[in-house]
Design a protein around this motif. Structure first.
Motif, PDB file in Angstrom:
ATOM      1  N   LEU A  45       0.868  -1.174   0.000  1.00 34.73           N
ATOM      2  CA  LEU A  45       0.000   0.000   0.000  1.00 34.73           C
ATOM      3  C   LEU A  45       0.905   1.224   0.000  1.00 34.73           C
ATOM      4  N   ALA A  47       2.688   3.519  -3.395  1.00 33.31           N
ATOM      5  CA  ALA A  47       3.642   3.271  -4.486  1.00 33.31           C
ATOM      6  C   ALA A  47       4.635   4.410  -4.590  1.00 33.31           C
ATOM      7  N   GLY A  48       5.078   4.927  -3.434  1.00 34.96           N
ATOM      8  CA  GLY A  48       6.171   5.896  -3.424  1.00 34.96           C
ATOM      9  C   GLY A  48       7.474   5.152  -3.663  1.00 34.96           C
ATOM     10  N   ALA A  50       9.651   3.887  -1.602  1.00 37.79           N
ATOM     11  CA  ALA A  50       9.873   2.694  -0.776  1.00 37.79           C
ATOM     12  C   ALA A  50       8.998   1.547  -1.273  1.00 37.79           C
ATOM     13  N   GLY A  71      -2.792   7.995  -5.094  1.00 38.26           N
ATOM     14  CA  GLY A  71      -2.428   9.034  -6.055  1.00 38.26           C
ATOM     15  C   GLY A  71      -1.922   8.407  -7.338  1.00 38.26           C
ATOM     16  N   ARG A  75       4.294  12.620  -9.536  1.00 37.44           N
ATOM     17  CA  ARG A  75       3.733  13.528  -8.544  1.00 37.44           C
ATOM     18  C   ARG A  75       4.867  14.075  -7.676  1.00 37.44           C
ATOM     19  N   GLY A  79      12.178  14.912  -0.188  1.00 37.30           N
ATOM     20  CA  GLY A  79      13.209  13.931   0.162  1.00 37.30           C
ATOM     21  C   GLY A  79      14.150  13.798  -1.019  1.00 37.30           C
ATOM     22  N   ARG A 158      12.270  14.185  -7.363  1.00 38.90           N
ATOM     23  CA  ARG A 158      11.606  12.953  -6.954  1.00 38.90           C
ATOM     24  C   ARG A 158      10.503  12.491  -7.900  1.00 38.90           C
ATOM     25  N   THR A 212       2.661   3.788   3.025  1.00 36.46           N
ATOM     26  CA  THR A 212       1.908   5.005   2.692  1.00 36.46           C
ATOM     27  C   THR A 212       2.526   6.261   3.289  1.00 36.46           C
ATOM     28  N   PHE A 239       8.397  24.311   2.847  1.00 38.81           N
ATOM     29  CA  PHE A 239       9.277  24.072   1.701  1.00 38.81           C
ATOM     30  C   PHE A 239       8.542  24.249   0.384  1.00 38.81           C
ATOM     31  N   ILE A 279      18.726  23.023  -2.132  1.00 36.14           N
ATOM     32  CA  ILE A 279      19.082  21.799  -2.854  1.00 36.14           C
ATOM     33  C   ILE A 279      18.938  22.091  -4.348  1.00 36.14           C
TER      34      ILE A 279
HETATM   35  C1  LIG Z   1      10.489  18.156   4.899  1.00 38.87           C
HETATM   36  C2  LIG Z   1      11.163  16.862   4.564  1.00 38.87           C
HETATM   37  C3  LIG Z   1      12.377  16.868   3.906  1.00 38.87           C
HETATM   38  C4  LIG Z   1      13.021  15.664   3.618  1.00 38.87           C
HETATM   39  N1  LIG Z   1      14.234  15.679   3.008  1.00 38.87           N
HETATM   40  C5  LIG Z   1      14.891  14.526   2.790  1.00 38.87           C
HETATM   41  C6  LIG Z   1      16.160  14.507   2.148  1.00 38.87           C
HETATM   42  O1  LIG Z   1      16.704  15.545   1.761  1.00 38.87           O
HETATM   43  N2  LIG Z   1      16.771  13.305   1.953  1.00 38.87           N
HETATM   44  C7  LIG Z   1      16.201  12.138   2.353  1.00 38.87           C
HETATM   45  O2  LIG Z   1      16.811  11.078   2.205  1.00 38.87           O
HETATM   46  N3  LIG Z   1      14.977  12.116   2.906  1.00 38.87           N
HETATM   47  C8  LIG Z   1      14.314  13.275   3.140  1.00 38.87           C
HETATM   48  N4  LIG Z   1      13.068  13.243   3.682  1.00 38.87           N
HETATM   49  C9  LIG Z   1      12.440  11.944   3.925  1.00 38.87           C
HETATM   50  C10 LIG Z   1      11.832  11.413   2.603  1.00 38.87           C
HETATM   51  O3  LIG Z   1      10.835  12.293   2.186  1.00 38.87           O
HETATM   52  C11 LIG Z   1      11.259  10.031   2.814  1.00 38.87           C
HETATM   53  O4  LIG Z   1      12.258   9.196   3.336  1.00 38.87           O
HETATM   54  C12 LIG Z   1      10.783   9.372   1.532  1.00 38.87           C
HETATM   55  O5  LIG Z   1      10.046  10.234   0.731  1.00 38.87           O
HETATM   56  C13 LIG Z   1       9.948   8.175   1.905  1.00 38.87           C
HETATM   57  O6  LIG Z   1       9.413   7.577   0.748  1.00 38.87           O
HETATM   58  P1  LIG Z   1       8.151   6.646   0.865  1.00 38.87           P
HETATM   59  O7  LIG Z   1       7.970   5.987  -0.427  1.00 38.87           O
HETATM   60  O8  LIG Z   1       8.270   5.807   2.080  1.00 38.87           O
HETATM   61  O9  LIG Z   1       6.955   7.651   1.189  1.00 38.87           O
HETATM   62  P2  LIG Z   1       6.206   8.680   0.231  1.00 38.87           P
HETATM   63  O10 LIG Z   1       7.111   9.266  -0.772  1.00 38.87           O
HETATM   64  O11 LIG Z   1       5.498   9.603   1.160  1.00 38.87           O
HETATM   65  O12 LIG Z   1       5.151   7.785  -0.550  1.00 38.87           O
HETATM   66  C14 LIG Z   1       3.965   7.334   0.061  1.00 38.87           C
HETATM   67  C15 LIG Z   1       2.990   6.939  -1.036  1.00 38.87           C
HETATM   68  O13 LIG Z   1       1.827   6.419  -0.409  1.00 38.87           O
HETATM   69  C16 LIG Z   1       0.683   6.946  -1.056  1.00 38.87           C
HETATM   70  N5  LIG Z   1      -0.423   6.941  -0.091  1.00 38.87           N
HETATM   71  C17 LIG Z   1      -0.579   7.728   0.987  1.00 38.87           C
HETATM   72  N6  LIG Z   1      -1.720   7.416   1.624  1.00 38.87           N
HETATM   73  C18 LIG Z   1      -2.282   6.397   0.939  1.00 38.87           C
HETATM   74  C19 LIG Z   1      -3.459   5.623   1.104  1.00 38.87           C
HETATM   75  N7  LIG Z   1      -4.295   5.839   2.111  1.00 38.87           N
HETATM   76  N8  LIG Z   1      -3.717   4.648   0.219  1.00 38.87           N
HETATM   77  C20 LIG Z   1      -2.878   4.409  -0.809  1.00 38.87           C
HETATM   78  N9  LIG Z   1      -1.751   5.113  -1.019  1.00 38.87           N
HETATM   79  C21 LIG Z   1      -1.455   6.087  -0.155  1.00 38.87           C
HETATM   80  C22 LIG Z   1       1.091   8.336  -1.495  1.00 38.87           C
HETATM   81  O14 LIG Z   1       0.289   8.787  -2.569  1.00 38.87           O
HETATM   82  C23 LIG Z   1       2.541   8.111  -1.900  1.00 38.87           C
HETATM   83  O15 LIG Z   1       2.669   7.771  -3.257  1.00 38.87           O
HETATM   84  C24 LIG Z   1      12.414  14.438   3.977  1.00 38.87           C
HETATM   85  C25 LIG Z   1      11.179  14.437   4.617  1.00 38.87           C
HETATM   86  C26 LIG Z   1      10.560  15.634   4.904  1.00 38.87           C
HETATM   87  C27 LIG Z   1       9.225  15.594   5.585  1.00 38.87           C
END
Ligand SMILES: Cc1cc2nc3c(=O)[nH]c(=O)nc-3n(C[C@H](O)[C@H](O)[C@H](O)COP(=O)(O)OP(=O)(O)OC[C@H]3O[C@@H](n4cnc5c(N)ncnc54)[C@H](O)[C@@H]3O)c2cc1C
Length: 559
Positions: A45, A47-48, A50, A71, A75, A79, A158, A212, A239, A279
């Motif tokens: 759940l 598709a970011g 991770a 989503g 997009r 990070g 990203r 998510t 930001f 950045i």
């Molecule tokens: C302000 C800020 C700055 C940052 N800067 C850095 C940096 O410079 N370097 C770094 O390494 N890390 C940084 N990070 C951390 C980084 O953003 C995260 O580590 C990274 O984006 C995590 O990726 P993810 O795929 O786990 O989550 P996300 O990128 O948040 O992806 C989550 C996905 O889940 C989906 N989703 C959400 N809710 C639901 C739902 N209910 N049902 C289905 N899908 C859903 C979303 O649409 C999204 O596609 C930063 C974080 C913040 C908050």
């Protein structure tokens, strides 16, 4: 030790704000899902980056994976600044799990050549210290170079990176369901997860991975959030992406004499109460992206205060720091500012019966030191082999996954130690100047340990090496934990008013010296050096030292 867990059936009707006004018609990926397609081994759940990275690996290993996101791609995602631990882990994922498409994400050059021309290079971590209404001082700046002969880190745009990884997951056979809202979710310890979409489809999976992110479906709906969070760090961020940001090198009121242009890396403008990141995506000949990511992170009273509109808050900040403002004379935001609440959150449990949270769903500390992606990929690395084995052996017992919880909780605490201590250190340059050495020491040795394991794996093909590495029970890992704990307890004493920043700096300096983390010829070993750069000869000499004359716990690791 794994925490005791109750076996329970979790079920909830989900109210996802993103889904509220959405038509029930499904716009998911090209594939039409028929009833026989509705049974999966793993449902991811989110598709970011991770979720998509994990799904690509699992699909590559013929695990039947469903990849759902509310989503779509491309997009915006935050990070963007990578660190060696993140990109090295990406390289490990590419080779360990034989997904070569991930390898270009392990260095800037290959990313620019094979993935996106919208990313920037990161050749240094730059830190310029500022005091309000005072000109900056040349002797209050630090830079850790990423030597070009070693590697080039990246500023990931990203939306391109995440789309690329998502596409690879689909190419390997993950079944995509974008624009798909989950309305009901049930997790049964014996049979797995059942997901119902708002358009009326039902999917089942043996195991559910919640990727998510900060709105983690499972954490928030099933009470896994730690309230209040145990994080000591307390900060919030605003930001955006901007066009027209001037390189600090071109507008700074003085020459710092640092080895690498500030604009060639991630620039941190540091001050008592927070920091501003710049950045650049526009800092390489190959980049076609004129934008810079800009973000202000605040702690202390400002983190608690009622907020103005973020553009106004940013303008107020620039008025207090005229040298920084020069960078933004002609800058304009190209997308609306995002203003967050408190950044920190954590989870009591990140693994349960038939489910697991990835790093960003489990918790977050701060953007400082860019550890988020590193944590995410570390979790993917720890989760992937367990899921592949569970699918092959048809054994999804929780015991197989508890190690992932231990890793995630430890990552959170270490990042919190680093960020909390740094925010305290921002109050006084001398303390901050030592804290940078603490961070750099941690940063260097954790990546070097991974690189060492990886190189042994490349020679032997022995996967057990990674399983040993992830347990972090080496003497070197203990040294790192002790270092961070010392930083934290010392800075807590400053916070309580029991220690002056000067005394705290002396305590940390003594810990670094007594620990003999660095030989005296390395820049990190010299108290007066603020710019850390090494050449290949020095590095060879240093690597020899880690095997011969270094303290025993370092020698043991690299022997
Ligand atoms: C302000 C800020 C700055 C940052 N800067 C850095 C940096 O410079 N370097 C770094 O390494 N890390 C940084 N990070 C951390 C980084 O953003 C995260 O580590 C990274 O984006 C995590 O990726 P993810 O795929 O786990 O989550 P996300 O990128 O948040 O992806 C989550 C996905 O889940 C989906 N989703 C959400 N809710 C639901 C739902 N209910 N049902 C289905 N899908 C859903 C979303 O649409 C999204 O596609 C930063 C974080 C913040 C908050």
């Amino acid at each position: 030790m794994a925490r005791p867990r109750t076996r329970r059936r979790l079920a909830a009707r989900l109210r996802n704000p993103q889904c509220r006004n959405r038509s029930h018609r499904n716009h998911a990926g090209s594939r039409t899902v028929t009833p026989t397609d509705s049974k999966f081994e793993v449902a991811v759940l989110g598709a970011g980056i991770a979720g998509s990275t994990l799904a690509a690996i699992l699909a590559r290993h013929e695990v039947k994976v469903l990849l759902i996101d509310s989503g779509t791609h491309p997009r915006f995602a935050i990070g963007e600044s990578t660190i060696p631990y993140a990109t090295s882990t990406m390289h490990v994922l590419a080779e360990r799990y034989r997904v070569p498409e991930l390898a270009p994400l392990s260095n800037f050059k290959d990313t620019a050549t094979h993935v996106s021309t919208m990313c920037g290079q990161k050749q240094n971590f730059g830190f310029v210290y500022h005091e309000p209404d005072a000109p900056p001082a040349a002797e209050k700046a630090n830079q850790v170079m990423v030597p070009i002969w070693w590697r080039t880190e990246a500023h990931w745009f990203r939306q391109d990176i995440d789309t690329y990884v998502f596409n690879q997951a689909v190419r390997y056979g993950a079944v995509p369901r974008l624009n798909t809202c989950i309305s009901d979710i049930g997790v049964d310890p014996h049979s797995g997860a059942e997901l119902r979409t708002s358009s009326g489809e039902t999917f089942t999976a043996e195991y559910l991975v919640d990727a998510t992110g900060f709105r983690s479906v499972l954490a928030e709906r099933f009470g896994l959030r730690e309230v209040p969070t145990r994080a000591r760090t307390h900060s919030r961020s605003l930001f955006t992406h901007m066009i027209g940001v001037e390189p600090y090198d071109d507008v700074a009121p003085l020459r710092y004499g640092q080895p690498s242009r500030w604009h060639d890396g991630t620039l941190h403008h540091v001050f008592d109460g927070g920091w501003l990141w710049v950045i650049p995506f526009d800092n390489h000949d190959s980049s076609k992206n004129p934008l810079c990511s800009v973000g202000l992170t605040l702690t202390g009273a400002a983190a608690l205060a009622d907020r103005e509109a973020p553009d106004k808050e940013f303008a107020d900040f620039l008025r207090r720091f005229p040298a920084v403002a020069e960078q933004f004379r002609t800058a304009k935001a190209v997308r609306p500012w995002v203003s967050t609440g408190r950044l920190q959150y954590s989870a009591t449990d990140t693994v349960g019966d038939r489910f697991c949270l990835t790093a960003q769903s489990a918790g977050a500390v701060d953007a400082l030191f860019s550890r988020g992606l590193a944590n995410s990929f570390q979790t993917v690395n720890a989760l992937a082999w367990r899921l592949i084995a569970a699918a092959r052996e048809k054994d999804w017992s929780t015991e197989r996954f508890v190690g992932v919880d231990a890793i995630q909780q430890r990552m959170f605490d270490m990042h919190d130690d680093l960020a909390y201590s740094s925010y305290v250190a921002f109050r006084d340059y001398d303390l901050w100047n030592v804290m940078i050495r603490v961070w750099d020491t941690f940063n260097f040795y954790t990546e070097a340990a991974l690189a060492h394991t990886f190189s042994r794996y490349q020679t032997t093909g022995d996967d057990e090496l990674f399983r040993t590495h992830e347990r972090l029970d080496s003497g070197l890992a203990a040294m790192m934990r002790e270092l961070l704990a010392t930083a934290r307890t010392t800075c807590e004493a400053v916070d309580r008013g029991e220690l002056t920043p000067g005394d705290a700096a002396a305590t940390l300096r003594a810990h670094l010296e007594q620990g003999r983390f660095w030989p005296t010829y390395m820049p990190q070993g010299k108290p007066d050096t603020r710019y850390f750069y090494t050449n290949p000869d020095l590095t060879t000499q240093f690597m020899y030292w880690t095997r011969t004359e270094a303290p025993q716990r370092i020698r043991e690791y690299f022997a």
